[in-house]
Design an enzyme around this catalytic site. Structure first.
Site, PDB file in Angstrom:
ATOM      1  N   GLU A  23       5.638  -1.874 -12.411  1.00 27.41           N
ATOM      2  CA  GLU A  23       6.070  -1.810 -11.142  1.00 27.41           C
ATOM      3  C   GLU A  23       6.397  -3.218 -10.235  1.00 27.41           C
ATOM      4  O   GLU A  23       5.481  -3.936 -10.586  1.00 27.41           O
ATOM      5  CB  GLU A  23       4.497  -1.101 -10.431  1.00 27.41           C
ATOM      6  N   LEU A  32       6.352   4.721  -2.612  1.00 23.30           N
ATOM      7  CA  LEU A  32       7.147   4.600  -3.687  1.00 23.30           C
ATOM      8  C   LEU A  32       8.757   4.352  -3.200  1.00 23.30           C
ATOM      9  O   LEU A  32       9.008   4.751  -2.234  1.00 23.30           O
ATOM     10  CB  LEU A  32       7.053   5.765  -4.520  1.00 23.30           C
ATOM     11  N   ARG A  84      -8.424   7.570  -3.019  1.00 22.03           N
ATOM     12  CA  ARG A  84      -7.636   7.209  -4.402  1.00 22.03           C
ATOM     13  C   ARG A  84      -8.301   7.670  -5.672  1.00 22.03           C
ATOM     14  O   ARG A  84      -9.122   6.968  -6.005  1.00 22.03           O
ATOM     15  CB  ARG A  84      -7.314   5.794  -4.813  1.00 22.03           C
ATOM     16  N   GLU A 117       7.954   4.505   5.618  1.00 23.03           N
ATOM     17  CA  GLU A 117       6.497   4.573   5.432  1.00 23.03           C
ATOM     18  C   GLU A 117       5.594   4.052   6.535  1.00 23.03           C
ATOM     19  O   GLU A 117       4.605   4.921   7.094  1.00 23.03           O
ATOM     20  CB  GLU A 117       5.923   3.342   4.115  1.00 23.03           C
ATOM     21  N   ALA A 176       2.174   2.052   2.691  1.00 32.78           N
ATOM     22  CA  ALA A 176       3.034   1.588   1.620  1.00 32.78           C
ATOM     23  C   ALA A 176       3.401   2.929   0.748  1.00 32.78           C
ATOM     24  O   ALA A 176       3.104   3.921   1.270  1.00 32.78           O
ATOM     25  CB  ALA A 176       2.000   1.000   0.365  1.00 32.78           C
ATOM     26  N   GLU A 227       3.087   7.047   7.993  1.00 29.33           N
ATOM     27  CA  GLU A 227       1.614   6.855   7.752  1.00 29.33           C
ATOM     28  C   GLU A 227       1.077   6.423   9.158  1.00 29.33           C
ATOM     29  O   GLU A 227      -0.106   6.790   9.410  1.00 29.33           O
ATOM     30  CB  GLU A 227       1.501   5.777   6.770  1.00 29.33           C
ATOM     31  N   ARG A 260       3.984  -1.807 -27.851  1.00 27.66           N
ATOM     32  CA  ARG A 260       3.752  -1.939 -26.508  1.00 27.66           C
ATOM     33  C   ARG A 260       3.810  -0.828 -25.742  1.00 27.66           C
ATOM     34  O   ARG A 260       4.907  -0.202 -25.431  1.00 27.66           O
ATOM     35  CB  ARG A 260       4.554  -3.367 -25.742  1.00 27.66           C
ATOM     36  N   PRO A 296       1.641  -6.547 -14.801  1.00 30.94           N
ATOM     37  CA  PRO A 296       2.752  -6.728 -15.690  1.00 30.94           C
ATOM     38  C   PRO A 296       2.184  -6.568 -17.236  1.00 30.94           C
ATOM     39  O   PRO A 296       3.448  -6.526 -18.201  1.00 30.94           O
ATOM     40  CB  PRO A 296       3.209  -8.177 -15.328  1.00 30.94           C
ATOM     41  N   GLY A 297       1.062  -6.556 -17.359  1.00 29.78           N
ATOM     42  CA  GLY A 297       0.570  -6.288 -18.853  1.00 29.78           C
ATOM     43  C   GLY A 297       0.633  -4.940 -19.035  1.00 29.78           C
ATOM     44  O   GLY A 297       0.769  -4.503 -20.505  1.00 29.78           O
ATOM     45  N   GLU A 300      -3.206  12.296   2.334  1.00 25.50           N
ATOM     46  CA  GLU A 300      -2.692  11.813   3.541  1.00 25.50           C
ATOM     47  C   GLU A 300      -3.306  12.619   4.641  1.00 25.50           C
ATOM     48  O   GLU A 300      -3.390  12.056   5.613  1.00 25.50           O
ATOM     49  CB  GLU A 300      -1.163  11.633   3.590  1.00 25.50           C
TER      50      GLU A 300
END
Length: 215
Positions: free
Chosen positions: A129, A87, A73, A102, A85, A106, A46, A124-125, A153
């Site tokens: 995160e 990290l 992006r 943030e 948003a 921003e 996996r 989740p696959g 940004e």
């Protein structure tokens, strides 16, 4: 599967891993390959992205407008409308403080009232995160100088859009950012439950087992 008072609840579980390696390590994330034992005894590989976790802020003003940013992006070759948003750059970082940072960086905005809107695993696959989305109200301009932006940004646009317009955009397939979509739909669902729906939102320092932190 677990039920508590008729509610479905996700439960932690870890299948046995016989080997693990990290074939790629990047600046913020990495890729890991685990050999995992399946219920029938077979062992399969996996591959998944290892991610530090992230926070997002659905900031709503007194006119029921949501603060949104427009940012390029590169992986999807789009400029997306998003909510602020970022990290969780430091292991064990307090997610509320990260979200406040943030919002300041921003949009140069602060908020008086903070609640947890929802916690999700973004993909989740293929990625571990964990994302916490906050609801922020009582908005005002932050003090001091604006944060110096760079890279993507530097081209970012900031504006405020009525919540109902964002919901329509998500359902029409015009808006694709997961933080924005989950945030505006979750707030709409909470409001549909009446005053109790908003009061039921968790406090801003609610525990987050996916990314434990110190208050």
């Amino acid at each position: 599967m677990a039920r508590t008072e008729g509610r479905l609840r996700d439960v932690p579980q870890e299948w046995r891993t016989t080997a693990s390696e990290t074939p790629f390590t990047g600046n913020k994330t990495s890729v890991r390959t685990d050999r995992v034992v399946m219920p029938d005894g077979s062992v399969v590989s996996r591959d998944y992205q290892v991610h530090p976790g992230s926070v997002a802020v659905l900031a709503v003003d007194e006119r029921d407008r949501v603060l949104v940013v427009n940012q390029y992006r590169h992986p999807v070759r789009h400029k997306l409308w998003e909510i602020p948003a970022g990290l969780l750059d430091v292991p064990g970082e307090n997610p509320l403080r990260a979200a406040q940072r943030e919002l300041y960086e921003e949009a140069h905005v602060k908020a008086e009232d903070w609640r947890v809107l929802t916690d999700v695993y973004t993909s989740p696959g293929g990625c571990d995160e964990a994302l916490r989305i906050f609801l922020a109200r009582g908005l005002s301009e932050a003090e001091g100088e604006r944060f110096a932006v760079a890279e993507e940004e530097a081209d970012m646009e900031v504006t405020r859009v009525p919540l109902a317009e964002l919901v329509r955009g998500v359902l029409a397939g015009d808006l694709h950012n997961n933080c924005l979509a989950i945030g505006v739909l979750a707030l709409t669902a909470a409001r549909a439950a009446g005053p109790e729906g908003l009061r039921a939102l968790r406090p801003a320092q609610a525990p987050w087992p996916a990314r434990p932190f110190e208050a």
